[in-house]
Scaffold this motif. Structure first.
Motif, PDB file in Angstrom:
ATOM      1  N   UNK A  38      -5.644  -1.648   4.342  1.00 31.06           N
ATOM      2  CA  UNK A  38      -6.466  -1.140   3.233  1.00 31.06           C
ATOM      3  C   UNK A  38      -7.215   0.123   3.647  1.00 31.06           C
ATOM      4  N   UNK A  39      -7.714   0.156   4.872  1.00 29.74           N
ATOM      5  CA  UNK A  39      -8.424   1.342   5.354  1.00 29.74           C
ATOM      6  C   UNK A  39      -7.465   2.516   5.494  1.00 29.74           C
ATOM      7  N   UNK A  40      -6.271   2.275   6.038  1.00 31.15           N
ATOM      8  CA  UNK A  40      -5.294   3.354   6.167  1.00 31.15           C
ATOM      9  C   UNK A  40      -4.863   3.884   4.800  1.00 31.15           C
ATOM     10  N   UNK A  41      -4.684   2.978   3.837  1.00 29.43           N
ATOM     11  CA  UNK A  41      -4.325   3.429   2.494  1.00 29.43           C
ATOM     12  C   UNK A  41      -5.445   4.236   1.869  1.00 29.43           C
ATOM     13  N   UNK A  42      -6.681   3.846   2.114  1.00 26.70           N
ATOM     14  CA  UNK A  42      -7.815   4.586   1.590  1.00 26.70           C
ATOM     15  C   UNK A  42      -7.843   6.006   2.161  1.00 26.70           C
ATOM     16  N   UNK A  43      -7.630   6.140   3.459  1.00 28.53           N
ATOM     17  CA  UNK A  43      -7.631   7.456   4.099  1.00 28.53           C
ATOM     18  C   UNK A  43      -6.485   8.308   3.561  1.00 28.53           C
ATOM     19  N   UNK A  44      -5.295   7.749   3.510  1.00 30.99           N
ATOM     20  CA  UNK A  44      -4.138   8.499   3.041  1.00 30.99           C
ATOM     21  C   UNK A  44      -4.255   8.917   1.595  1.00 30.99           C
ATOM     22  N   UNK A  45      -4.705   8.010   0.746  1.00 31.04           N
ATOM     23  CA  UNK A  45      -4.853   8.340  -0.676  1.00 31.04           C
ATOM     24  C   UNK A  45      -5.963   9.362  -0.902  1.00 31.04           C
ATOM     25  N   UNK A  60      -0.694   7.919   6.422  1.00 32.45           N
ATOM     26  CA  UNK A  60      -1.534   6.728   6.492  1.00 32.45           C
ATOM     27  C   UNK A  60      -1.349   5.841   5.266  1.00 32.45           C
ATOM     28  N   UNK A  61      -1.016   6.423   4.128  1.00 28.97           N
ATOM     29  CA  UNK A  61      -0.772   5.636   2.922  1.00 28.97           C
ATOM     30  C   UNK A  61       0.417   4.705   3.132  1.00 28.97           C
ATOM     31  N   UNK A  62       1.507   5.254   3.643  1.00 27.21           N
ATOM     32  CA  UNK A  62       2.706   4.438   3.849  1.00 27.21           C
ATOM     33  C   UNK A  62       2.503   3.421   4.972  1.00 27.21           C
ATOM     34  N   UNK A  63       1.771   3.804   6.010  1.00 22.71           N
ATOM     35  CA  UNK A  63       1.455   2.870   7.084  1.00 22.71           C
ATOM     36  C   UNK A  63       0.595   1.723   6.553  1.00 22.71           C
ATOM     37  N   UNK A  64      -0.353   2.036   5.685  1.00 24.02           N
ATOM     38  CA  UNK A  64      -1.199   1.010   5.096  1.00 24.02           C
ATOM     39  C   UNK A  64      -0.413   0.041   4.228  1.00 24.02           C
ATOM     40  N   UNK A  65       0.548   0.562   3.471  1.00 21.02           N
ATOM     41  CA  UNK A  65       1.393  -0.304   2.644  1.00 21.02           C
ATOM     42  C   UNK A  65       2.198  -1.256   3.516  1.00 21.02           C
ATOM     43  N   UNK A  66       2.743  -0.734   4.608  1.00 22.18           N
ATOM     44  CA  UNK A  66       3.533  -1.573   5.521  1.00 22.18           C
ATOM     45  C   UNK A  66       2.655  -2.648   6.148  1.00 22.18           C
ATOM     46  N   UNK A  67       1.446  -2.297   6.557  1.00 26.05           N
ATOM     47  CA  UNK A  67       0.554  -3.292   7.168  1.00 26.05           C
ATOM     48  C   UNK A  67       0.143  -4.367   6.176  1.00 26.05           C
ATOM     49  N   UNK A  68      -0.106  -3.993   4.938  1.00 23.39           N
ATOM     50  CA  UNK A  68      -0.474  -4.991   3.930  1.00 23.39           C
ATOM     51  C   UNK A  68       0.708  -5.904   3.633  1.00 23.39           C
ATOM     52  N   UNK A  69       1.905  -5.352   3.540  1.00 23.45           N
ATOM     53  CA  UNK A  69       3.089  -6.184   3.316  1.00 23.45           C
ATOM     54  C   UNK A  69       3.290  -7.139   4.485  1.00 23.45           C
ATOM     55  N   UNK A  87       2.846  17.472   0.970  1.00 26.34           N
ATOM     56  CA  UNK A  87       2.310  16.133   1.250  1.00 26.34           C
ATOM     57  C   UNK A  87       3.124  15.448   2.346  1.00 26.34           C
ATOM     58  N   UNK A  88       4.450  15.583   2.284  1.00 25.43           N
ATOM     59  CA  UNK A  88       5.297  14.905   3.261  1.00 25.43           C
ATOM     60  C   UNK A  88       5.286  15.578   4.625  1.00 25.43           C
TER      61      UNK A  88
END
Length: 68
Positions: free
Chosen positions: A12-19, A50-59, A42-43
Motif C-alpha cells: 500500500x505504501x509503495x502504491x501510494x508513492x508510485x501513484x 513503485x505502483x506495480x511493485x505495490x500491486x504485486x506485494x498486495x496480491x 512514465x515507464x
C-alpha cells in the motif's frame, strides 16, 4: 499472518508513492505532451515502478498461504 500484514502495508505504501508521482507527472500535459509521450515518460521513471511493485506485494499478501 504477520508476513501477510507487513506485505500488505508495504504494498500500500509503495502504491501510494508510485501513484503520487504518476499524478504529479500529469502536469506534463500542460507542457504539450501527448498521451503516448506521457506513458513513455512514465515507464522510464523508476518512481512509477513503485505502483506495480505495490500491486504485486498486495496480491502476494492476499494469496500467500498462512501458517497454521
Amino acid at each position: 499472518m504477520f508476513l501477510r500484514i507487513i506485505l500488505f502495508f508495504l504494498g500500500a505504501i509503495f502504491m501510494l508513492i508510485g501513484n503520487f508521482y504518476i499524478v504529479v507527472y500529469i502536469n506534463l500535459f500542460s507542457f504539450g505532451y501527448t498521451i503516448t509521450e506521457y506513458l513513455e515518460y512514465i515507464f522510464t521513471r523508476y518512481e512509477c515502478y513503485f505502483t506495480f511493485l505495490g500491486i504485486v506485494l498486495i496480491i502476494l499478501s492476499v494469496y500467500l498461504k498462512g501458517d497454521k
